[in-house]
Design an enzyme around this catalytic site. Structure first.
Site, PDB file in Angstrom:
ATOM      1  N   TYR A 219     -21.277   9.357  14.332  1.00 14.96           N
ATOM      2  CA  TYR A 219     -22.380   9.346  13.370  1.00 14.96           C
ATOM      3  C   TYR A 219     -23.673   9.806  14.058  1.00 14.96           C
ATOM      4  O   TYR A 219     -23.653  10.235  15.220  1.00 14.96           O
ATOM      5  CB  TYR A 219     -22.508   7.965  12.739  1.00 14.96           C
ATOM      6  CG  TYR A 219     -21.313   7.596  11.886  1.00 14.96           C
ATOM      7  CD1 TYR A 219     -20.969   8.360  10.775  1.00 14.96           C
ATOM      8  CD2 TYR A 219     -20.493   6.514  12.207  1.00 14.96           C
ATOM      9  CE1 TYR A 219     -19.858   8.060   9.993  1.00 14.96           C
ATOM     10  CE2 TYR A 219     -19.385   6.190  11.432  1.00 14.96           C
ATOM     11  CZ  TYR A 219     -19.069   6.962  10.332  1.00 14.96           C
ATOM     12  OH  TYR A 219     -17.971   6.667   9.564  1.00 14.96           O
TER      13      TYR A 219
ATOM     14  N   CYS B 183      -2.779 -10.111  12.080  1.00 17.97           N
ATOM     15  CA  CYS B 183      -2.937  -8.737  11.608  1.00 17.97           C
ATOM     16  C   CYS B 183      -1.746  -7.912  12.076  1.00 17.97           C
ATOM     17  O   CYS B 183      -1.339  -7.991  13.237  1.00 17.97           O
ATOM     18  CB  CYS B 183      -4.237  -8.152  12.154  1.00 17.97           C
ATOM     19  SG  CYS B 183      -4.522  -6.426  11.690  1.00 17.97           S
TER      20      CYS B 183
ATOM     21  N   CYS C 191      -1.415  -2.407  10.281  1.00 20.14           N
ATOM     22  CA  CYS C 191      -0.843  -1.349   9.435  1.00 20.14           C
ATOM     23  C   CYS C 191      -1.906  -0.384   8.936  1.00 20.14           C
ATOM     24  O   CYS C 191      -1.591   0.698   8.436  1.00 20.14           O
ATOM     25  CB  CYS C 191      -0.112  -1.981   8.253  1.00 20.14           C
ATOM     26  SG  CYS C 191      -1.178  -2.928   7.135  1.00 20.14           S
TER      27      CYS C 191
ATOM     28  N   CYS D 113      -6.057  -6.413   2.177  1.00 23.43           N
ATOM     29  CA  CYS D 113      -5.136  -6.617   3.279  1.00 23.43           C
ATOM     30  C   CYS D 113      -3.722  -6.604   2.733  1.00 23.43           C
ATOM     31  O   CYS D 113      -3.484  -6.998   1.590  1.00 23.43           O
ATOM     32  CB  CYS D 113      -5.416  -7.949   3.979  1.00 23.43           C
ATOM     33  SG  CYS D 113      -4.218  -8.392   5.261  1.00 23.43           S
TER      34      CYS D 113
ATOM     35  N   ALA E 117       6.867 -10.878  -1.872  1.00 24.50           N
ATOM     36  CA  ALA E 117       6.368 -11.476  -3.111  1.00 24.50           C
ATOM     37  C   ALA E 117       6.871 -12.912  -3.271  1.00 24.50           C
ATOM     38  O   ALA E 117       6.105 -13.806  -3.656  1.00 24.50           O
ATOM     39  CB  ALA E 117       6.794 -10.624  -4.312  1.00 24.50           C
TER      40      ALA E 117
ATOM     41  N   GLU F  85      17.162 -17.718  -1.545  1.00 30.28           N
ATOM     42  CA  GLU F  85      17.361 -16.379  -0.990  1.00 30.28           C
ATOM     43  C   GLU F  85      18.847 -16.152  -0.750  1.00 30.28           C
ATOM     44  O   GLU F  85      19.526 -16.950  -0.092  1.00 30.28           O
ATOM     45  CB  GLU F  85      16.587 -16.219   0.325  1.00 30.28           C
ATOM     46  CG  GLU F  85      16.900 -14.978   1.114  1.00 30.28           C
ATOM     47  CD  GLU F  85      16.708 -13.693   0.337  1.00 30.28           C
ATOM     48  OE1 GLU F  85      17.627 -12.842   0.373  1.00 30.28           O
ATOM     49  OE2 GLU F  85      15.644 -13.528  -0.307  1.00 30.28           O
TER      50      GLU F  85
END
Length: 652
Positions: free
Chosen positions: A172, A342, A345, A360, A395, A414
């Site tokens: 910048y 984190c 990605c 995120c 999800a 599951e």
């Protein structure tokens, strides 16, 4: 776990800096505000990181002059009408003992998202990222922008900020003055190191004179631009030595790269080792004297930050992406809890650089702190019930986590023996292993919140029908690859190809319908292992869903591994052992060469699942991680109407 020692979490005082700890939440664009408004969303975003234990909060870049308005979301620090809004932001940080710093930003020739402006720069020339050609600033215009920085600092001082950080990194305007790569002037503002440093020195002195001795002025610099003829560490050290004698800042935040192909290094992703550029901070610290140095770039957690301080690499530690992933980063470390890790990605970077509000991959409250509580307040007892979640992918795990934290009795079913679904399969791809941290964290959170996990449990329609009517049932069984009819070919899905490892006959042709990083990580890994790999996409270019900052590395690794890429082509058949493809626009066919296995990366369709009143995630519609995670959270938290539910009274 918390670090063995906690120097980084102890108060830090140096000159004008008086911080409750050495951990800084550093600047990153959010798109949460407007040029003429400091929004409630923006204030809530920074307040959450202050509440989470940041020693200092550095805002995203704030415009200092009308020639630097890169988009419609950047607040204008030079506008005095915004002082009340900035005061609310500073007060929100101070409420939690956190120092508030505003980052002052002029983009110079890097007009980025607003190329209709006439960009100003110390020297003319075409910007390698935005493609615009800047006009060379006159001496009067240089002084006008210096005044803009000072005016902006005065406004933030009036708003109660503790200081400002001058954005002198990433190519910048300040970097453009500092760098011999971009500054070709021969007047008082360019030439040798001292004259190239004159602009930022004038800004520092002007702010000190206007704001007094109680107002701190930090400087963020690129200690290496990684372009030929640009700033390298030796030049950065010379710049620091000049500043120490002319206008010493109150701290130096050390970053790297600019908006050229070196942008890959700006926010190193999961393909990089942790802390890949701390040697730059160490190098700057060698010549910084009593000016504190802040290390930046892929510092994953508080324990790593502690090592940097105790090893005397840096005095302060700045993080952005880990704070986006978990606003309570420091508080959790202090309490011995694991913050949401984190994955690097760079989805957050992709969102902000495509004009969307910051998000995120699996922190649904990130950027939405005003309406989503990251700590999830439990419901009163009468509103609690039983929630049954079928499917433990991203999800399903998020739905179970949110429901359990709200006090529901949660059962998670599951069919597989492990949780994670698509996210776990993603982590099996070489180079994508860090994605598994998200699965580990979610599983730990679900278990610690008291949910009961039923692994290896296939749920049928009869099972659902047998559950009590008052139970809330959430179907999150994910998606499955669609079969591909390609005459003459041996085809296998990307998921199966990753699972099978070396058991694939080559050469490999990877047909890319996902346009996302797992495809290219697989192709690169197979080529590195010795396979002949061809990548085929019907798009003009691959990697459309990969953040630009990571796309550079994606393309670099594909090329280095020898992967041959064909664009605007779709497969038609395999004939005599060779792949025949068709141009998507002209329809002309061509023979691409020998093929042993065709690996189909997408598309996918919702997997077969039992009937249920609520369907979320890929089971509803295969989408990005961000979309399915936020949907699952919002449905269970009651923030979104249950569009699949027939009886609104059951919405818990």
């Amino acid at each position: 776990m918390p670090p063995a020692s906690t120097t980084v979490l102890e108060p830090f005082r140096s000159g004008r800096l008086d911080l409750q700890n050495r951990m800084a939440f550093v600047a990153t664009v959010t798109n949460l505000s407007r040029n003429t408004e400091v929004s409630d969303d923006l204030i809530a975003y920074y307040a959450a990181r202050a509440r989470g234990g940041a020693g200092m909060v550095v805002t995203e870049g704030l415009s200092v002059h009308p020639t630097s308005i890169p988009n419609g979301a950047v607040p204008l620090a030079y506008d005095p009408s915004l002082v009340p809004g900035f005061r609310r932001l500073a007060d929100a940080c101070h409420e939690h003992g956190t120092a508030a710093f505003g980052q002052l930003w002029h983009v110079g020739r890097q007009a980025l998202w607003n190329p209709t402006l006439q960009p100003w720069a110390p020297s003319g020339g075409r910007d390698p990222y935005s493609g615009v050609t800047a006009r060379t600033m006159t001496d009067g215009e240089v002084r006008q922008v210096v005044d803009g920085f000072v005016t902006s600092a005065v406004n933030l001082h009036a708003a109660g900020f503790d200081g400002v950080e001058l954005h002198g990194a990433h190519g910048y305007l300040i970097t453009q003055f500092l760098s011999p790569w971009s500054n070709h002037r021969d007047d008082a503002w360019g030439g040798d190191t001292a004259r190239r440093t004159a602009f930022v020195a004038a800004v520092v002195r002007g702010i000190r004179e206007a704001c007094g001795d109680d107002f701190a002025v930090g400087l963020k610099i690129s200690a290496h631009e990684y372009v030929e003829g640009g700033i390298d560490l030796a030049e950065a050290q010379r710049i620091v030595e000049v500043l120490r004698s002319t206008a010493p800042p109150d701290y130096l935040a050390v970053s790297q790269a600019n908006f050229s192909p070196s942008l890959e290094y700006h926010v190193p992703d999961l393909a990089f080792d942790d802390m890949p550029f701390v040697h730059l901070a160490a190098g700057v610290r060698e010549v910084a004297g009593d000016v504190p140095v802040m290390a930046l770039a892929k510092i994953p957690d508080v324990a790593a930050a502690e090592r940097l301080v105790t090893d005397e690499v840096a005095d302060l530690v700045g993080m952005a992406r880990p704070w986006v992933a978990d606003a309570d980063l420091v508080r959790k470390a202090e309490e011995g809890r694991r913050p949401r890790p984190c994955t690097y990605c760079n989805i957050c970077w992709d969102f902000i650089h495509t004009g969307r509000r910051i998000s995120c991959m699996y922190a649904p409250e990130a950027g939405r702190e005003k309406t989503r509580d990251g700590r999830v307040t439990p419901l009163p007892d009468p509103q609690r019930g039983t929630v049954r979640v079928v499917g433990a992918g991203l999800a399903g795990l998020e739905a179970a986590r949110t429901a359990a934290l709200r006090g529901h009795s949660v059962h998670l079913y599951e069919a597989d023996d492990v949780v994670g679904g698509r996210l776990r399969r993603d982590a099996l791809t070489p180079g994508r292993e860090r994605m598994g941290l998200a699965v580990e964290w979610l599983e730990d959170e679900v278990r610690s919140a008291g949910a009961k996990m039923h692994l290896g449990a296939t749920v049928t329609d009869d099972d659902v029908a047998a559950w009590p009517d008052d139970d809330m049932v959430v179907i999150a069984t994910g998606a499955a690859p669609l079969p591909v009819d390609l005459p003459g070919a041996t085809t296998v899905s990307l998921e199966d190809a990753v699972a099978r490892g070396d058991a694939l006959a080559g050469p490999l042709v990877v047909v890319d319908e996902l346009e996302d990083e797992p495809v290219y990580a697989f192709a690169t890994a197979r080529a590195q292992a010795g396979d002949d790999v061809v990548l085929l996409t019907r798009r003009e270019a691959p990697a459309r869903r990969v953040a630009y900052v990571s796309r550079i590395g994606t393309f670099r690794r594909l090329d280095e591994a020898g992967v041959v890429t064909h664009t605007l082509l779709e497969p038609v058949r395999v004939q005599d052992g060779e792949l025949v493809a068709r141009h998507v626009y002209s329809g002309q066919e061509r023979v691409l060469g020998p093929v042993g296995t065709v690996v189909t990366a997408g598309p996918a369709a919702p997997a077969e699942h039992p009937d249920g009143p609520v369907v979320v995630g890929d089971a509803s519609s295969p989408r990005s991680y961000v979309a399915i995670d936020q949907e699952a959270h919002d449905v269970v938290a009651g923030l979104t109407a249950l569009t699949h539910h027939s009886d609104p009274k059951d919405q818990r």
